[in-house]
Design a protein around this motif. Structure first.
Motif, short mmCIF file in Angstrom:
data_model
loop_
_atom_site.label_atom_id
_atom_site.label_comp_id
_atom_site.label_asym_id
_atom_site.label_seq_id
_atom_site.Cartn_x
_atom_site.Cartn_y
_atom_site.Cartn_z
N THR A 115 0.81 -1.21 0.00
CA THR A 115 0.00 0.00 0.00
C THR A 115 0.85 1.27 0.00
O THR A 115 0.58 2.20 -0.76
CB THR A 115 -0.91 0.00 1.25
OG1 THR A 115 -1.43 -1.31 1.44
CG2 THR A 115 -2.04 0.99 1.10
N ILE A 116 1.87 1.29 0.86
CA ILE A 116 2.64 2.53 1.01
C ILE A 116 3.40 2.86 -0.27
O ILE A 116 3.34 3.99 -0.77
CB ILE A 116 3.61 2.42 2.21
CG1 ILE A 116 2.79 2.36 3.51
CG2 ILE A 116 4.57 3.61 2.26
CD1 ILE A 116 3.60 2.08 4.74
N ASN A 117 4.10 1.83 -0.83
CA ASN A 117 4.84 2.06 -2.06
C ASN A 117 3.93 2.46 -3.21
O ASN A 117 4.22 3.40 -3.96
CB ASN A 117 5.65 0.81 -2.43
CG ASN A 117 7.04 0.85 -1.79
OD1 ASN A 117 7.68 1.89 -1.79
ND2 ASN A 117 7.46 -0.26 -1.23
N LEU A 137 1.51 9.07 -6.16
CA LEU A 137 1.71 10.50 -5.91
C LEU A 137 2.83 11.07 -6.79
O LEU A 137 2.93 12.28 -6.96
CB LEU A 137 2.08 10.74 -4.44
CG LEU A 137 0.94 10.78 -3.41
CD1 LEU A 137 1.53 11.01 -2.02
CD2 LEU A 137 -0.07 11.86 -3.72
N GLY A 138 3.67 10.19 -7.30
CA GLY A 138 4.78 10.63 -8.13
C GLY A 138 6.01 11.02 -7.33
O GLY A 138 6.93 11.63 -7.86
N ILE A 139 6.04 10.72 -6.04
CA ILE A 139 7.20 11.07 -5.22
C ILE A 139 8.37 10.14 -5.55
O ILE A 139 9.52 10.57 -5.57
CB ILE A 139 6.85 10.99 -3.71
CG1 ILE A 139 5.79 12.07 -3.40
CG2 ILE A 139 8.08 11.19 -2.83
CD1 ILE A 139 5.25 12.01 -2.01
N ILE A 140 8.08 8.87 -5.80
CA ILE A 140 9.12 7.92 -6.19
C ILE A 140 8.73 7.23 -7.50
O ILE A 140 7.54 7.17 -7.84
CB ILE A 140 9.35 6.86 -5.08
CG1 ILE A 140 8.01 6.20 -4.68
CG2 ILE A 140 10.03 7.46 -3.87
CD1 ILE A 140 8.14 5.04 -3.76
N ASP A 141 9.75 6.74 -8.22
CA ASP A 141 9.47 6.06 -9.48
C ASP A 141 9.35 4.55 -9.31
O ASP A 141 8.56 3.90 -9.96
CB ASP A 141 10.60 6.36 -10.50
CG ASP A 141 10.61 7.83 -10.87
OD1 ASP A 141 9.51 8.42 -10.88
OD2 ASP A 141 11.71 8.38 -11.09
N GLU A 142 10.23 4.00 -8.45
CA GLU A 142 10.13 2.57 -8.22
C GLU A 142 10.07 2.33 -6.72
O GLU A 142 10.50 3.17 -5.93
CB GLU A 142 11.34 1.86 -8.83
CG GLU A 142 12.67 2.48 -8.46
CD GLU A 142 13.78 1.87 -9.28
OE1 GLU A 142 14.51 1.05 -8.73
OE2 GLU A 142 13.88 2.22 -10.49
N PRO A 143 9.53 1.15 -6.32
CA PRO A 143 9.31 0.89 -4.89
C PRO A 143 10.60 1.01 -4.09
O PRO A 143 11.67 0.62 -4.57
CB PRO A 143 8.81 -0.55 -4.87
CG PRO A 143 8.46 -0.91 -6.26
CD PRO A 143 9.13 0.04 -7.18
N ILE A 144 10.49 1.60 -2.88
CA ILE A 144 11.65 1.61 -2.00
C ILE A 144 11.54 0.40 -1.06
O ILE A 144 10.43 -0.06 -0.76
CB ILE A 144 11.76 2.90 -1.17
CG1 ILE A 144 10.36 3.40 -0.74
CG2 ILE A 144 12.48 3.98 -1.93
CD1 ILE A 144 10.40 4.53 0.23
N ARG A 145 12.68 -0.07 -0.62
CA ARG A 145 12.70 -1.26 0.21
C ARG A 145 12.26 -0.92 1.63
O ARG A 145 12.94 -0.19 2.33
CB ARG A 145 14.13 -1.85 0.22
CG ARG A 145 14.18 -3.29 0.62
CD ARG A 145 13.53 -4.12 -0.47
NE ARG A 145 13.02 -5.38 -0.02
CZ ARG A 145 13.72 -6.52 -0.05
NH1 ARG A 145 14.95 -6.51 -0.48
NH2 ARG A 145 13.17 -7.65 0.36
N LEU A 146 11.09 -1.37 2.00
CA LEU A 146 10.61 -1.12 3.36
C LEU A 146 10.59 -2.42 4.15
O LEU A 146 11.08 -2.50 5.27
CB LEU A 146 9.21 -0.50 3.33
CG LEU A 146 9.10 0.88 2.68
CD1 LEU A 146 7.64 1.28 2.55
CD2 LEU A 146 9.84 1.92 3.50
#
Lengths: 312, 381
Positions: A159-161, A167-176
């Motif tokens: 959900t978060i990624n 929103l366009g803040i990141i392009d690819e998922p960050i590792r959470l």
């Protein structure tokens, strides 16, 4: 000599008193018996196994007491397991990491929980009950379920990624997920109520006129907090911190599910020794050392407290 | 005594005197409830001023607005010429003694008293000196190392007082200062408070619900009800010449008769009872129309009680049957039922020891009541 038959009432009273005192010992004795059966005896067994040697057998450990061939009773206590723990850096590091994770989580719980508890205490009675209910509400769902829900939130496609990408803040998922961060999130989330509730109970007793008195005597809000509120809520802080720190140190589910093997905590090592390596004696030694690490500071604290209350 | 000398002790009589605390149009609302309703008040330097009223009358709210714990919905407070509205509690030149004392439980007596001085950034030796002085003043020098819970109620009260006074505030606010003490300690402490106030010259504002306490302590009293001042005056003025039925019955006990004005002259008023023909002659003029509805208040101790009828009939005379006698030690109260069924209370000091069970009058005995024209007051509200 008195005629006892002529005093039935005294005998009845005596009987009543006997019954009462035996009832009292039942009430006190039952929990003691329960603890003896399901805590002290298992602990003794674990302690015993920790002094044994690993065997490929069933049970997979050597016995401590053995009848020798000459008919004498032999006691064999091995400290090899503890020596092994001390020598292999893995264990020391895991203990330290567990303590670090637990400590940092406790601090986060305190930083988040303290203002929440304070806000609940200061809100009006109707809101107070609703807020307290909200704190307790998560306990109504399974702990495991809530950890799984966090996996869903933190996953790469979670959900978060998805939201951040949308929103366009990141392009690819960050590792959470499967990171130290996820473990902290999980522990702080799960144990926050254990911090808030003792703090709330402590702050509820706090006389709010003390704050006004401090202010009246010239203390700015921050000074009032440091000189009055903080010292008086210290018992709540200690109680809440212990309730978070102790179970967090031995936490197994959260580092396993949210840490995904990247975060090594003592609970996971214990699980591996026991289930994967089938080395029950080492696993028991790991558990015993953990217990000592946690119990020692607590006993110290209790000694300190009883000395303080004796001084009063 | 000259006019000038008189106004030194009673600055409120001096039109030129500047009030030390000046409150104008002060209002405080909590939701729909108006705790303090548009009040004006002047308190002068060195006064021991009491705000007196029942619970919920707004006296504590008014005090808390002076301290800075509540911000007024409307109105202004000036202390020593400075507008206080925007100044936070911790910067106001006032200190408060709390009803619960609010002593810091985790600090010793000395630390409690030093708290305010340390906040002011005073040096260590100066703090110690002033704390010791203050503790000696309230006779707690030997208790400085104790924690508050190791002290009796009276000692805690003195610590609270010391803590509030040690900063030498311009105004000391006291919220029910003697409320938590037992009766004997309260009476003793009242006088200690007065002596201390006189010695230090600090302006005291006291909130109390105890009218005896207010009477003993104060230079002036403001009687409050429903967020408004009913009357402001010296204890004598409030007691002897109340200007409303509320004040008359709140301060001490009083007998109130309803009637109408039959004669109104500059030097006296004649009032006739509404219930019967009895007449009340009062030796002060009144600014009302004839036939106006008024009330006459007479204090129980100002009524004479006699078993023999007065020599000649006239105003200020009543008769009835003794219904109840209460022996209070230093005095007795008599409840007399008049012919019109109204009960009148009379108190009489027990100047001589009564022989066993003997009273000024006996139960069910017919008695005659009378009083001086100076004894009664006419009230118009």
């Amino acid at each position: 000599m008195e005629d006892t038959a002529s005093q039935p009432s005294t005998r009845l009273q005596q009987l009543g008193r006997t019954l009462q005192s035996s009832w009292r010992s039942v009430v006190v004795g039952l929990p003691f018996f329960w603890l003896l059966l399901f805590f002290l005896i298992p602990f003794a067994i674990v302690l015993k196994i920790s002094f044994a040697e690993s065997l490929i057998a069933s049970p997979p450990f050597s016995t401590l007491l053995q009848w020798g061939e000459d008919g004498a009773l032999n006691l064999r206590i091995l400290f090899d397991n503890f020596k092994f723990l001390a020598e292999d850096e893995l264990y020391l590091n895991t203990y330290l990491n567990s303590l670090k994770v637990a400590l940092i989580s406790t601090i986060w719980c305190l930083l988040i929980g303290y203002p929440i508890a304070y806000a609940i205490v200061r809100s009006d009675p109707a809101t107070k009950n609703v807020l307290l209910m909200l704190i307790i509400l998560p306990f109504w769902t399974s702990f495991l379920l809530r950890v799984y829900a966090w996996m869903g939130l933190l996953a790469d496609q979670g959900t978060i990624n998805s939201f951040l990408i949308w929103l366009g803040i990141i392009d690819e998922p960050i590792r959470l997920l499967y990171s130290q961060f996820a473990v902290y999130i999980g522990i702080v989330y799960s144990y926050l109520p254990f911090m808030i509730l003792p703090l709330y109970a402590n702050m509820e007793k706090l006389d709010m006129s003390l704050h006004e008195a401090a202010s009246d005597l010239g203390a700015k809000p921050i000074t009032t907090f440091l000189t009055v509120t903080l010292p008086l809520t210290l018992p709540g802080i200690v109680a809440g911190s212990l309730l978070v720190f102790i179970p967090a140190t031995g936490e197994y589910v959260i580092p396993d599910l949210l840490g995904g093997g990247n975060v090594l905590m003592i609970g996971n090592v214990l699980f591996n020794e026991f289930n994967s390596n089938h080395d029950w004696p080492v696993a028991s030694a790991v558990a015993i050392v953990l217990l000592i690490v946690l119990v020692a500071p607590m006993m110290l604290y209790q000694r300190m407290q009883s000395r303080e209350s004796a001084a009063h | 005594m000259s006019q000038a000398a008189e106004t030194v002790d009673r600055p409120w009589l001096d039109a030129d005197a500047q009030p030390f605390i000046k409150i104008r149009g002060m209002t405080k609302r909590f939701g729909d409830f108006t705790a303090v309703d548009n009040v004006d008040l002047d308190i002068y330097k060195g006064e021991l001023f009491s705000l007196l009223g029942g619970s919920g009358c707004g006296k504590s709210t008014l005090l808390r607005m002076m301290a800075g714990f509540e911000s007024p919905t409307a109105g202004t407070v000036h202390i020593d010429g400075t507008l206080m509205n925007e100044i936070p509690a911790y910067e106001r030149p006032v200190n408060m003694m709390f009803q619960s004392y609010a002593l810091f439980p985790h600090m010793t007596v000395a630390k409690n008293v030093a708290y305010g001085l340390v906040r002011d950034g005073l040096g260590k030796s100066e703090v110690t000196k002033r704390v010791d002085e203050m503790l000696d003043m309230v006779e707690l020098g030997d208790f400085s190392k104790r924690k508050p819970h190791q002290l009796s109620g009276g000692q805690q009260q003195r610590v609270a007082l010391a803590r509030a006074l040690v900063k030498r505030p311009k105004v000391l606010l006291l919220d029910e200062p003697l409320g938590a003490l037992d009766k004997r300690l309260r009476e003793q402490t009242q006088f200690e408070l007065m002596n201390l106030q006189e010695e230090l010259g600090v302006t005291f504002v006291v909130v109390t619900h105890d009218q005896e306490e207010a009477m003993t302590l104060s230079t002036r009293i403001a009687v409050m009800d429903q967020g408004k001042f009913m009357q402001i005056g010296t204890p004598t003025e409030i007691y002897e010449t109340p200007d409303s039925r509320h004040v008359a019955s709140f301060i001490g006990s009083t007998n109130i008769f309803q009637g109408f004005v039959v004669e109104n002259k500059p030097d006296h008023v004649l009032v006739q009872s509404r219930r019967d023909d009895s007449l009340f002659y009062i030796d002060h003029g009144l600014d009302v129309q004839e036939n106006a509805k008024v009330w006459v208040a007479i204090r129980p101790e100002k009524i004479r009680l006699s078993k023999t009828p007065p020599k000649k009939a006239g105003p200020n005379q009543l008769s009835g049957i003794v219904q109840d006698i209460g022996y209070l030690g230093r005095m007795s109260t008599y409840k007399v039922k008049l012919t019109n069924d109204k009960i009148v209370e009379i108190t009489h000091p027990n100047q001589v020891r009564p022989k066993s069970g003997e009273h000024l009058a006996d139960w069910e005995e017919k008695v005659y009541l009378s009083w001086e024209p100076t004894s009664a007051v006419v009230l118009t509200k």
